[in-house]
Design a protein around this motif. Structure first.
Motif, mmCIF file in Angstrom:
data_model
loop_
_atom_site.group_PDB
_atom_site.id
_atom_site.type_symbol
_atom_site.label_atom_id
_atom_site.label_comp_id
_atom_site.label_asym_id
_atom_site.label_seq_id
_atom_site.Cartn_x
_atom_site.Cartn_y
_atom_site.Cartn_z
ATOM 1 N N ILE A 38 0.840 -1.207 0.000
ATOM 2 C CA ILE A 38 0.000 0.000 0.000
ATOM 3 C C ILE A 38 0.872 1.252 0.000
ATOM 4 O O ILE A 38 0.622 2.206 -0.747
ATOM 5 N N VAL A 39 1.914 1.250 0.844
ATOM 6 C CA VAL A 39 2.839 2.391 0.906
ATOM 7 C C VAL A 39 3.524 2.590 -0.447
ATOM 8 O O VAL A 39 3.661 3.723 -0.925
ATOM 9 N N ALA A 40 3.962 1.486 -1.077
ATOM 10 C CA ALA A 40 4.635 1.573 -2.381
ATOM 11 C C ALA A 40 3.700 2.132 -3.451
ATOM 12 O O ALA A 40 4.094 3.015 -4.231
ATOM 13 N N LEU A 41 2.469 1.649 -3.487
ATOM 14 C CA LEU A 41 1.509 2.097 -4.497
ATOM 15 C C LEU A 41 1.121 3.560 -4.282
ATOM 16 O O LEU A 41 1.126 4.360 -5.225
ATOM 17 N N LEU A 73 6.412 1.558 -9.499
ATOM 18 C CA LEU A 73 4.981 1.252 -9.487
ATOM 19 C C LEU A 73 4.686 0.002 -10.313
ATOM 20 O O LEU A 73 3.954 -0.899 -9.866
ATOM 21 N N CYS A 74 5.266 -0.095 -11.496
ATOM 22 C CA CYS A 74 5.081 -1.269 -12.360
ATOM 23 C C CYS A 74 5.694 -2.523 -11.739
ATOM 24 O O CYS A 74 5.107 -3.620 -11.826
ATOM 25 N N LEU A 75 6.857 -2.379 -11.106
ATOM 26 C CA LEU A 75 7.509 -3.513 -10.446
ATOM 27 C C LEU A 75 6.657 -4.027 -9.295
ATOM 28 O O LEU A 75 6.537 -5.243 -9.090
ATOM 29 N N THR A 76 6.047 -3.129 -8.548
ATOM 30 C CA THR A 76 5.173 -3.513 -7.441
ATOM 31 C C THR A 76 3.947 -4.262 -7.942
ATOM 32 O O THR A 76 3.578 -5.306 -7.390
ATOM 33 N N ILE A 77 3.320 -3.739 -8.994
ATOM 34 C CA ILE A 77 2.112 -4.360 -9.550
ATOM 35 C C ILE A 77 2.413 -5.736 -10.133
ATOM 36 O O ILE A 77 1.576 -6.647 -10.063
ATOM 37 N N SER A 78 3.607 -5.937 -10.677
ATOM 38 C CA SER A 78 3.957 -7.216 -11.323
ATOM 39 C C SER A 78 4.083 -8.368 -10.328
ATOM 40 O O SER A 78 3.914 -9.522 -10.694
ATOM 41 N N THR A 79 4.382 -8.080 -9.054
ATOM 42 C CA THR A 79 4.521 -9.151 -8.058
ATOM 43 C C THR A 79 3.348 -9.230 -7.085
ATOM 44 O O THR A 79 3.162 -10.239 -6.416
ATOM 45 N N LEU A 80 2.565 -8.164 -6.992
ATOM 46 C CA LEU A 80 1.487 -8.087 -5.998
ATOM 47 C C LEU A 80 0.483 -9.241 -6.074
ATOM 48 O O LEU A 80 0.161 -9.838 -5.039
ATOM 49 N N PRO A 81 -0.062 -9.619 -7.257
ATOM 50 C CA PRO A 81 -1.093 -10.672 -7.295
ATOM 51 C C PRO A 81 -0.630 -12.012 -6.733
ATOM 52 O O PRO A 81 -1.367 -12.652 -5.964
ATOM 53 N N LEU A 283 12.537 -6.681 -4.052
ATOM 54 C CA LEU A 283 11.462 -6.182 -4.897
ATOM 55 C C LEU A 283 10.507 -5.234 -4.184
ATOM 56 O O LEU A 283 9.761 -4.507 -4.837
ATOM 57 N N LEU A 284 10.505 -5.229 -2.852
ATOM 58 C CA LEU A 284 9.572 -4.373 -2.117
ATOM 59 C C LEU A 284 10.199 -3.112 -1.536
ATOM 60 O O LEU A 284 9.582 -2.050 -1.532
ATOM 61 N N LEU A 289 10.731 2.589 -0.138
ATOM 62 C CA LEU A 289 11.630 3.581 0.450
ATOM 63 C C LEU A 289 11.920 4.778 -0.450
ATOM 64 O O LEU A 289 12.134 5.885 0.055
ATOM 65 N N ASN A 290 11.950 4.564 -1.781
ATOM 66 C CA ASN A 290 12.297 5.675 -2.676
ATOM 67 C C ASN A 290 11.374 6.886 -2.525
ATOM 68 O O ASN A 290 11.858 8.026 -2.395
ATOM 69 N N PRO A 291 10.029 6.711 -2.521
ATOM 70 C CA PRO A 291 9.164 7.894 -2.314
ATOM 71 C C PRO A 291 9.362 8.544 -0.955
ATOM 72 O O PRO A 291 9.304 9.775 -0.844
#
Length: 327
Positions: A38-41, A73-81, A283-284, A289-291
């Protein structure tokens, strides 16, 4: 053991693994993992929104930060499901085709983040070592060209690795070490011609991330040399402060990535739970942390966020006042 090839009409499945040996605690582990997602997104979406909306942030440094947030954002979405699927619903089975697609996106965005960090190092080099040429060199068209170039670079180098997997047969029903598909993890279960894909994968990682890291280190060598030549201590500190966020982003990305690759390829006796933790950190943590790093350390981003929050609160107050007046 069942054997399958990805060219067959009924491919078998791999079994994803979240945290080996901690299956009973998956529900509790899913809470912090879900919070990190959630924080990453939210964090990366906010950075993208602020840089897009605020015109005074339409500068090279923030364009590159926008690229980094988009990749995260794309990296997060690719592993989330698959990660939340394993932790919440014990949905461990994944078909070869789905695994293949996820692996492509995970590695593509991971290598793309490495390239974006290298480009950001060049931006820092120009800002400190050649400040007079900064605005003339890094124009909007040049930045757009750089973005397209690094995307084309990923496609040209990842496609051979992807095509090499078409001639490889795999053992069906095998347990992977992670809740997502990772090339060094999958290739261990190859039966026919595994060395081709393994060699290409290793070469790709060493070439893409290796050259990016060398470029970053060389850029900082030149930056440090320039900073040391500055006489005034305050100007030295100001120049180094410009690089703090980028150094943190580089450390957060490369340290887990090198550790994970090292444990997979060289330390086969490493406990699987350690590999799983390293993979999730790799991957997380950068998208999370970047934002946070850039929001805390970059004054203009922080001010834009506070202004956005104030405008939202003032709007909500106005709507409340209107409702009260109507009542």
């Amino acid at each position: 053991r069942m054997i399958f090839n990805n060219t067959t009409s009924s491919p078998s499945t791999f079994l994803l693994t979240a945290f080996p040996g901690l299956e009973l605690a998956h529900v509790w582990i899913s809470i912090p993992v879900c919070c990190l997602y959630i924080v990453a997104l939210l964090g990366n979406s906010t950075i993208l929104f602020i840089i897009t909306v605020e015109r005074h942030l339409h500068k090279p440094m923030y364009y590159f930060l926008c690229m980094l947030s988009a990749v995260d954002l794309c990296l997060t979405i690719s592993t989330l499901p698959t990660v939340l699927g394993v932790l919440w619903f014990h949905a461990r089975e994944i078909s070869f085709k789905a695994c293949f697609v996820q692996m492509f996106f995970v590695h593509a965005f991971s290598f793309l983040e490495s390239s974006v960090l290298a480009v950001m190092a060049f931006d820092r080099f120009m800002a400190i070592c050649n400040p007079l040429k900064y605005a003339t060199v890094l124009k909007d068209k040049v930045i757009l060209g750089i973005g397209l170039a690094i995307c084309i670079r990923q496609i040209l180098f990842i496609v051979p690795v992807v095509l090499s997997l078409k001639s490889v047969s795999f053992q069906g029903g095998q347990e992977l070490s992670h809740p997502f598909c990772y090339h060094p993890d999958i290739i261990r279960y190859a039966i026919s011609n595994p060395w081709i894909s393994s060699f290409l994968g290793l070469f790709l990682q060493l070439y893409l991330t290796g050259t990016d890291l060398l470029f970053i280190l060389f850029s900082y060598f030149l930056i440090i040399r320039t900073v040391l030549s500055i006489v005034a201590p305050k100007k030295q500190q100001k120049a180094l402060n410009i690089c703090v966020c980028h150094i943190c982003a580089v450390t957060v990305f490369y340290l887990p990535m090198i550790s994970l690759s090292f444990t997979h390829r060289l330390l086969s006796s490493t406990p699987r739970v350690i590999c799983s933790i390293l993979a999730n950190v790799y991957l997380l943590f950068p998208p999370v942390l970047n934002p946070i790093i850039y929001s805390l350390k970059t004054k203009k981003i922080r001010q834009a966020m506070l202004q956005l929050l104030r405008s939202k609160s003032s709007r909500s107050r106005n709507t409340r006042d209107l409702r009260r007046s109507w009542d």
